[in-house]
Scaffold this active site. Sequence first.
Site, PDB file in Angstrom:
ATOM      1  N   HIS A  87       3.783   1.627   1.908  1.00  0.00           N
ATOM      2  CA  HIS A  87       4.691   0.827   1.696  1.00  0.00           C
ATOM      3  C   HIS A  87       5.434   1.941   0.529  1.00  0.00           C
ATOM      4  O   HIS A  87       7.082   1.839   0.456  1.00  0.00           O
ATOM      5  CB  HIS A  87       4.701  -0.920   1.294  1.00  0.00           C
ATOM      6  N   CYS A 108      -3.738  -3.188  22.663  1.00  0.00           N
ATOM      7  CA  CYS A 108      -3.038  -3.570  22.128  1.00  0.00           C
ATOM      8  C   CYS A 108      -2.874  -2.086  21.576  1.00  0.00           C
ATOM      9  O   CYS A 108      -3.806  -1.244  20.638  1.00  0.00           O
ATOM     10  CB  CYS A 108      -2.740  -4.444  20.711  1.00  0.00           C
ATOM     11  N   CYS A 116       0.122  -8.352  16.223  1.00  0.00           N
ATOM     12  CA  CYS A 116       1.296  -7.771  16.491  1.00  0.00           C
ATOM     13  C   CYS A 116       2.471  -8.731  17.097  1.00  0.00           C
ATOM     14  O   CYS A 116       3.808  -8.847  16.402  1.00  0.00           O
ATOM     15  CB  CYS A 116       2.314  -6.859  17.606  1.00  0.00           C
ATOM     16  N   LYS A 165      -4.994   7.088  10.242  1.00  0.00           N
ATOM     17  CA  LYS A 165      -4.257   5.764   9.569  1.00  0.00           C
ATOM     18  C   LYS A 165      -4.647   5.155   8.864  1.00  0.00           C
ATOM     19  O   LYS A 165      -5.625   4.325   9.046  1.00  0.00           O
ATOM     20  CB  LYS A 165      -3.186   5.441  10.634  1.00  0.00           C
ATOM     21  N   LYS A 207      -7.089  -1.579   6.846  1.00  0.00           N
ATOM     22  CA  LYS A 207      -8.333  -2.728   6.592  1.00  0.00           C
ATOM     23  C   LYS A 207      -9.018  -2.185   6.792  1.00  0.00           C
ATOM     24  O   LYS A 207     -10.229  -2.326   5.428  1.00  0.00           O
ATOM     25  CB  LYS A 207      -7.128  -3.468   5.808  1.00  0.00           C
ATOM     26  N   HIS A 259      -3.908  -1.879  17.052  1.00  0.00           N
ATOM     27  CA  HIS A 259      -5.207  -3.366  16.835  1.00  0.00           C
ATOM     28  C   HIS A 259      -6.204  -2.483  17.174  1.00  0.00           C
ATOM     29  O   HIS A 259      -7.459  -3.391  17.597  1.00  0.00           O
ATOM     30  CB  HIS A 259      -4.716  -4.514  16.911  1.00  0.00           C
ATOM     31  N   HIS A 298       0.705  -1.136   0.018  1.00  0.00           N
ATOM     32  CA  HIS A 298       0.039  -0.133  -0.485  1.00  0.00           C
ATOM     33  C   HIS A 298       0.665   1.119   0.021  1.00  0.00           C
ATOM     34  O   HIS A 298       1.780   1.877  -0.418  1.00  0.00           O
ATOM     35  CB  HIS A 298      -0.579   0.089   0.791  1.00  0.00           C
ATOM     36  N   CYS A 305      -0.622  -9.732  21.724  1.00  0.00           N
ATOM     37  CA  CYS A 305      -1.145  -9.589  21.121  1.00  0.00           C
ATOM     38  C   CYS A 305      -1.045 -10.163  20.025  1.00  0.00           C
ATOM     39  O   CYS A 305       0.280 -10.551  19.487  1.00  0.00           O
ATOM     40  CB  CYS A 305      -0.776  -8.173  20.792  1.00  0.00           C
TER      41      CYS A 305
END
Length: 640
Positions: A23, A145, A131, A297, A300, A148, A20, A128
């Site tokens: 990256h 977390c 992670c 941020k 998905k 997440h 995405h 988690c």
Amino acid sequence: MEKKSQFFTTPIYYVNAKPHLGHAYTSIAADVATRYKQMDNHDTFFLTGTDEHGDKIVQAAQKENSSPKAYVDQISQLFQDLLPQLHIKNDHFIRTTDEDHIKVVTALLTKIHDSGDIYFSSYEGLYCFGCERFYQERELTDGKCPDHGIAPQVIKESNYFFKMSKYQEWLIDHINTHPDFIQPKQYKNEILSFLKEPLEDLCISRPKSRLTWGITLPFDENYVTYVWFDALVNYLSALGYPDQELFKKFWPTTRHFVAKDIIKPHGIYWPIILKAAGIDPYDGLNVHGFWNVKGSKMSKSIGNVTDPVKVTQEFGVDQFRYFLMREMVFGLDANFTEDAIISRINSDLANDLGNLFSRVLSMNHRYFNGKVMGADTAFNPEYCLELDAAKAIDGFKKAMEICQFQKGMASIWTFISTMNKYIDTQEPWALAKDESKNEALGTVLYNLIEGLRVVSCLIYPVMPATSRKMQLALGLDIPTRGFFDLDHILPWAQIQNEICLDKPDILFPRIETKNKESKTAVKKEKPFKPALKEEITLEDFSKLDLRAGTILSAEKIEKSNKLLKIIVDLGPQTRQVIAGIGKNYAPEELVGKQVIVVANLKEAQIMGEISQGMILAANHKKQLILTGFDKELSPGNPVK
């Protein structure tokens, strides 16, 4: 001159999902840094790749009804295919399923285990699965977390642990004695803040009873290696650690590029692993912020992940690269919107650079049939742009050395603006009407063509295809000349006299936007709240000296919940300003912002600190919003 070496890396990207925008940004930033160092007479090695082990890979493969190996082969190929699509030139692409990598991980584990820094123990902690790591309670946000938003599960099991705590004081000392080890500064402070608390030992294994997709521990076949220990070692295995020439040449010069969400593994785990293995630490860690899409941020789960391939297909690759490098202040978060990229393309690329390129070459074709004239008078002080070019090159170099890509681009665009103004002041169309001024016309156009040569070189790291296109149009396609070499850019009058240049192509087509008719009914105007102050004259207003300023640093003032001490770059000097914006802005998010400063406000003392001006802000629903600009300006630029 003997070349220096420089090793750049991206993190190896986790293949539990397709690539995405985030990256793409990290890879392009590392590519830009690599190309810049090549311009600066360095031998470089640029590494990227994919991280392919762990729980999340197994889960993702199961969702696709695939085996882990088949799944990682498919997704890793997407990351490899993305690189040439983004004009990225990496030297190696590593995968953690590569046999050579597995051998190095095994050797390093054996070495650290044999030294006594790995031990076996039972442990109960908060784990988690997203992670793939244990958390301490102080790292959680409201018991969840931070990445997440899910409460970790309590897991009790026997595992192997690495004695990170043994090296805590060493790491603190190393960070403090190497100021460039973690950049920008706010992330260095973040790591040091974390290290104020006792550092727990790192669980480096996972029992095969719950995970088999990983590298088997060389000293216990019932366990696989923790994915982070496995992944970090790629930076060594890609260079052929311990005895290959690439490792000997490039490892001492390593600079890692990472996003801020993985600063802890890279800033704490990794240097300590290297220390325990008897390997010199990497040279530095460059940490960037997040790209926010639709106000948050990328995620998905909320559907705001941006596909870089689709963006480049719609707007162009060099346009995309330029937008990313110009829009984000390295280290801070930035917003990605379609309106923002269109604005950059139309304003900076089509209007500023594209229009300049077209105007200059078209006038040269119109007045001299494309033949370059005026090289012999290029240094006429009345017309020469050499000093402006030198200033642009110097600003570009200083910014690019410390990954301030947006400032590097701003230096180039200041020079582009100077050339556009030069055309307006020299009026070549007027000179062309008087044959006696033919020499002056040739000189003016030659200096503009030389300026385009400089621009074509400086934009190379960010826009390599456009750079190439400009240089071909300027007759610079000569393989034996180092037109991208920083040492060769500055000398003026390099374009050959009397060579013929073709008519220019359009560098950047404008993107037309459809004006949408507002469906909102016109409302009756309401009076200003608060009421307007007493009218002033232009003479009254002219007494204010408003300047564009760039914030260099900001920190909280003790015993105040809203005052910040801010250092502002105003061009010829810096000022300290005390501003009451601490409730609305964190100090670290202000660095790099451009603001409007009242520069001639009488000096005052606030909370024991000197304030040498005022930063302008709007009051919106009891929140202060800083005023600024839609384009980057030189610090000290007057505001009217």
